[in-house]
Design a protein around this motif. Structure first.
Motif, PDB file in Angstrom:
ATOM      1  N   ALA A   1      -6.731  15.759   3.452  1.00  0.00           N
ATOM      2  CA  ALA A   1      -7.473  15.124   4.440  1.00  0.00           C
ATOM      3  C   ALA A   1      -6.748  13.673   4.548  1.00  0.00           C
ATOM      4  O   ALA A   1      -6.791  13.274   5.891  1.00  0.00           O
ATOM      5  CB  ALA A   1      -9.036  14.685   3.889  1.00  0.00           C
ATOM      6  N   PHE A   2      -6.627  12.981   3.678  1.00  0.00           N
ATOM      7  CA  PHE A   2      -5.865  11.712   3.962  1.00  0.00           C
ATOM      8  C   PHE A   2      -4.501  11.979   4.660  1.00  0.00           C
ATOM      9  O   PHE A   2      -4.370  11.126   5.585  1.00  0.00           O
ATOM     10  CB  PHE A   2      -5.168  11.126   2.784  1.00  0.00           C
ATOM     11  N   PHE A   3      -3.721  12.861   4.532  1.00  0.00           N
ATOM     12  CA  PHE A   3      -2.580  13.080   5.267  1.00  0.00           C
ATOM     13  C   PHE A   3      -2.804  13.455   6.765  1.00  0.00           C
ATOM     14  O   PHE A   3      -1.843  12.935   7.677  1.00  0.00           O
ATOM     15  CB  PHE A   3      -1.504  14.124   4.584  1.00  0.00           C
ATOM     16  N   ALA A   4      -3.566  14.427   6.733  1.00  0.00           N
ATOM     17  CA  ALA A   4      -3.914  14.872   8.223  1.00  0.00           C
ATOM     18  C   ALA A   4      -4.830  13.862   9.043  1.00  0.00           C
ATOM     19  O   ALA A   4      -4.692  13.984  10.197  1.00  0.00           O
ATOM     20  CB  ALA A   4      -4.733  16.520   8.006  1.00  0.00           C
ATOM     21  N   HIS A   5      -5.291  12.924   8.360  1.00  0.00           N
ATOM     22  CA  HIS A   5      -6.219  12.058   9.194  1.00  0.00           C
ATOM     23  C   HIS A   5      -5.352  10.750   9.483  1.00  0.00           C
ATOM     24  O   HIS A   5      -5.671   9.958  10.510  1.00  0.00           O
ATOM     25  CB  HIS A   5      -7.336  11.587   8.311  1.00  0.00           C
ATOM     26  N   THR A   6      -4.487  10.391   8.592  1.00  0.00           N
ATOM     27  CA  THR A   6      -3.788   9.057   8.735  1.00  0.00           C
ATOM     28  C   THR A   6      -2.410   9.338   9.389  1.00  0.00           C
ATOM     29  O   THR A   6      -1.426  10.033   9.045  1.00  0.00           O
ATOM     30  CB  THR A   6      -3.311   8.585   7.240  1.00  0.00           C
ATOM     31  N   PRO A   7      -2.145   8.698  10.794  1.00  0.00           N
ATOM     32  CA  PRO A   7      -1.065   9.018  11.516  1.00  0.00           C
ATOM     33  C   PRO A   7       0.324   8.429  10.768  1.00  0.00           C
ATOM     34  O   PRO A   7       1.200   8.928  10.902  1.00  0.00           O
ATOM     35  CB  PRO A   7      -1.320   8.387  12.850  1.00  0.00           C
ATOM     36  N   GLU A   8       0.047   7.181  10.379  1.00  0.00           N
ATOM     37  CA  GLU A   8       1.226   6.655   9.710  1.00  0.00           C
ATOM     38  C   GLU A   8       1.031   6.276   8.232  1.00  0.00           C
ATOM     39  O   GLU A   8       0.414   5.628   7.776  1.00  0.00           O
ATOM     40  CB  GLU A   8       1.468   5.200  10.335  1.00  0.00           C
ATOM     41  N   LEU A   9       1.862   7.391   7.459  1.00  0.00           N
ATOM     42  CA  LEU A   9       1.610   7.267   5.985  1.00  0.00           C
ATOM     43  C   LEU A   9       2.380   6.341   5.359  1.00  0.00           C
ATOM     44  O   LEU A   9       2.243   5.848   4.004  1.00  0.00           O
ATOM     45  CB  LEU A   9       1.851   8.736   5.595  1.00  0.00           C
ATOM     46  N   GLY A  10       3.603   6.109   5.948  1.00  0.00           N
ATOM     47  CA  GLY A  10       4.554   5.257   5.052  1.00  0.00           C
ATOM     48  C   GLY A  10       5.237   6.059   3.934  1.00  0.00           C
ATOM     49  O   GLY A  10       4.635   6.652   3.449  1.00  0.00           O
ATOM     50  N   LEU A  11       6.626   5.650   3.901  1.00  0.00           N
ATOM     51  CA  LEU A  11       7.441   6.363   2.634  1.00  0.00           C
ATOM     52  C   LEU A  11       7.284   7.862   2.814  1.00  0.00           C
ATOM     53  O   LEU A  11       7.207   8.527   1.564  1.00  0.00           O
ATOM     54  CB  LEU A  11       6.766   5.673   1.636  1.00  0.00           C
ATOM     55  N   THR A  12       7.211   8.623   3.840  1.00  0.00           N
ATOM     56  CA  THR A  12       7.432   9.808   4.115  1.00  0.00           C
ATOM     57  C   THR A  12       8.378  10.218   5.018  1.00  0.00           C
ATOM     58  O   THR A  12       8.696   9.305   5.850  1.00  0.00           O
ATOM     59  CB  THR A  12       6.009  10.459   4.734  1.00  0.00           C
ATOM     60  N   ILE A  13       8.951  11.486   4.960  1.00  0.00           N
ATOM     61  CA  ILE A  13       9.893  12.160   5.606  1.00  0.00           C
ATOM     62  C   ILE A  13       9.350  12.513   7.079  1.00  0.00           C
ATOM     63  O   ILE A  13      10.136  12.128   8.298  1.00  0.00           O
ATOM     64  CB  ILE A  13      10.898  13.013   4.988  1.00  0.00           C
ATOM     65  N   THR A  14       8.318  12.995   7.210  1.00  0.00           N
ATOM     66  CA  THR A  14       7.680  13.539   8.347  1.00  0.00           C
ATOM     67  C   THR A  14       6.392  13.131   8.343  1.00  0.00           C
ATOM     68  O   THR A  14       5.474  12.860   7.369  1.00  0.00           O
ATOM     69  CB  THR A  14       7.719  15.086   8.430  1.00  0.00           C
ATOM     70  N   GLY A  15       5.540  13.289   9.632  1.00  0.00           N
ATOM     71  CA  GLY A  15       4.322  13.091   9.589  1.00  0.00           C
ATOM     72  C   GLY A  15       3.553  14.059   9.314  1.00  0.00           C
ATOM     73  O   GLY A  15       4.051  15.247   9.086  1.00  0.00           O
TER      74      GLY A  15
ATOM     75  N   MET B   1       0.786  -1.301  -0.053  1.00  0.00           N
ATOM     76  CA  MET B   1       0.118   0.043   0.009  1.00  0.00           C
ATOM     77  C   MET B   1       0.797   1.385   0.061  1.00  0.00           C
ATOM     78  O   MET B   1       0.367   2.135  -0.741  1.00  0.00           O
ATOM     79  CB  MET B   1      -0.882  -0.090   1.167  1.00  0.00           C
ATOM     80  N   ASP B   2       2.026   1.145   0.725  1.00  0.00           N
ATOM     81  CA  ASP B   2       2.988   2.579   0.872  1.00  0.00           C
ATOM     82  C   ASP B   2       3.475   2.756  -0.479  1.00  0.00           C
ATOM     83  O   ASP B   2       3.429   3.967  -0.949  1.00  0.00           O
ATOM     84  CB  ASP B   2       3.966   2.070   1.875  1.00  0.00           C
ATOM     85  N   VAL B   3       3.759   1.696  -1.301  1.00  0.00           N
ATOM     86  CA  VAL B   3       4.360   2.224  -2.724  1.00  0.00           C
ATOM     87  C   VAL B   3       3.286   2.675  -3.558  1.00  0.00           C
ATOM     88  O   VAL B   3       3.582   3.508  -4.264  1.00  0.00           O
ATOM     89  CB  VAL B   3       4.777   0.672  -3.118  1.00  0.00           C
ATOM     90  N   ILE B   4       2.150   2.154  -3.407  1.00  0.00           N
ATOM     91  CA  ILE B   4       1.086   2.788  -4.401  1.00  0.00           C
ATOM     92  C   ILE B   4       0.760   4.332  -3.867  1.00  0.00           C
ATOM     93  O   ILE B   4       0.616   4.889  -4.740  1.00  0.00           O
ATOM     94  CB  ILE B   4      -0.218   1.879  -4.153  1.00  0.00           C
ATOM     95  N   VAL B   5       0.609   4.613  -2.539  1.00  0.00           N
ATOM     96  CA  VAL B   5       0.566   5.935  -2.342  1.00  0.00           C
ATOM     97  C   VAL B   5       1.625   6.954  -2.754  1.00  0.00           C
ATOM     98  O   VAL B   5       1.475   8.181  -3.119  1.00  0.00           O
ATOM     99  CB  VAL B   5       0.436   6.065  -0.936  1.00  0.00           C
ATOM    100  N   LEU B   6       3.079   6.276  -2.681  1.00  0.00           N
ATOM    101  CA  LEU B   6       4.137   7.116  -3.344  1.00  0.00           C
ATOM    102  C   LEU B   6       3.935   7.086  -4.731  1.00  0.00           C
ATOM    103  O   LEU B   6       4.214   8.254  -4.950  1.00  0.00           O
ATOM    104  CB  LEU B   6       5.404   6.298  -2.934  1.00  0.00           C
ATOM    105  N   ILE B   7       3.649   6.136  -5.526  1.00  0.00           N
ATOM    106  CA  ILE B   7       3.362   6.367  -6.885  1.00  0.00           C
ATOM    107  C   ILE B   7       2.306   7.250  -7.216  1.00  0.00           C
ATOM    108  O   ILE B   7       2.538   8.256  -8.192  1.00  0.00           O
ATOM    109  CB  ILE B   7       3.202   4.949  -7.532  1.00  0.00           C
ATOM    110  N   GLY B   8       1.224   7.311  -6.582  1.00  0.00           N
ATOM    111  CA  GLY B   8       0.212   8.427  -6.785  1.00  0.00           C
ATOM    112  C   GLY B   8       0.600   9.691  -6.365  1.00  0.00           C
ATOM    113  O   GLY B   8       0.269  10.759  -7.122  1.00  0.00           O
ATOM    114  N   ARG B   9       1.494   9.894  -5.210  1.00  0.00           N
ATOM    115  CA  ARG B   9       2.144  11.248  -5.047  1.00  0.00           C
ATOM    116  C   ARG B   9       2.769  11.468  -6.171  1.00  0.00           C
ATOM    117  O   ARG B   9       2.873  12.726  -6.530  1.00  0.00           O
ATOM    118  CB  ARG B   9       2.931  11.188  -3.679  1.00  0.00           C
ATOM    119  N   ILE B  10       3.810  10.799  -6.718  1.00  0.00           N
ATOM    120  CA  ILE B  10       4.796  11.156  -7.765  1.00  0.00           C
ATOM    121  C   ILE B  10       4.010  11.579  -9.187  1.00  0.00           C
ATOM    122  O   ILE B  10       4.264  12.703  -9.601  1.00  0.00           O
ATOM    123  CB  ILE B  10       5.743   9.974  -8.257  1.00  0.00           C
ATOM    124  N   LEU B  11       2.836  10.720  -9.534  1.00  0.00           N
ATOM    125  CA  LEU B  11       2.269  11.042 -10.428  1.00  0.00           C
ATOM    126  C   LEU B  11       1.415  12.272 -10.192  1.00  0.00           C
ATOM    127  O   LEU B  11       1.308  13.245 -11.456  1.00  0.00           O
ATOM    128  CB  LEU B  11       1.201  10.124 -10.818  1.00  0.00           C
TER     129      LEU B  11
END
Length: 137
Positions: A118-132, A1-11
């Motif tokens: 909303a996703f970032f502010a609601h989800t405490p552990e996002l995975g593959l991020t530098i900060t929360g 799931m973390d990789v999918i979110v990262l790919i989505g952020r990149i795109l």
């Protein structure tokens, strides 16, 4: 799931990062266009919006307070959409259609950026991020 979110952020940020670089490197060409559209202080607004695009895009991409980065992108998109893409004022059908497409694209990107916030502010552990997140919903 973390990789999918990262790919989505990149795109998602490709457009913003490219536009940000363009605002900074091609501001002499962009300022007259912005002035013609009625942007106040266009000589300042064009490079400032480029910095806003880069800051927001890099924040979302790298996951450094990505919720704040999403808000920065919204802060760019909303005024830009209504100042630069006034399809309702166009009299030429082709120009009206082109502006409507750009207006709708920006509205859609605003919605996506709001959902990301909303996703970032609601989800405490996002995975593959530098900060929360900076904000908490």
């Amino acid at each position: 799931m973390d990789v999918i979110v990262l790919i989505g952020r990149i795109l998602f940020v490709v457009l913003f990062l490219g536009s940000g670089v363009g605002h900074l490197t091609q501001s002499q060409q962009m300022v007259p266009f912005a002035e013609a559209r009625g942007v106040p202080l266009a000589k300042l607004a064009v490079p400032a919006s480029g910095l806003l695009l880069l800051a927001g895009g890099l924040s979302v991409l790298l996951g450094i307070w990505a919720d704040l980065g999403s808000l920065l992108l919204i802060a760019f998109l909303l005024p830009t959409t209504f100042l630069m893409h006034k399809f309702w004022t166009e009299t030429d059908a082709q120009a009206k259609q082109a502006e409507m497409v750009s207006f709708n694209k920006n509205i859609s990107l605003t919605g996506a950026a709001l959902a990301l916030f909303a996703f970032f502010a609601h989800t405490p552990e996002l995975g593959l991020t530098i900060t929360g997140p900076l904000f908490s919903l």
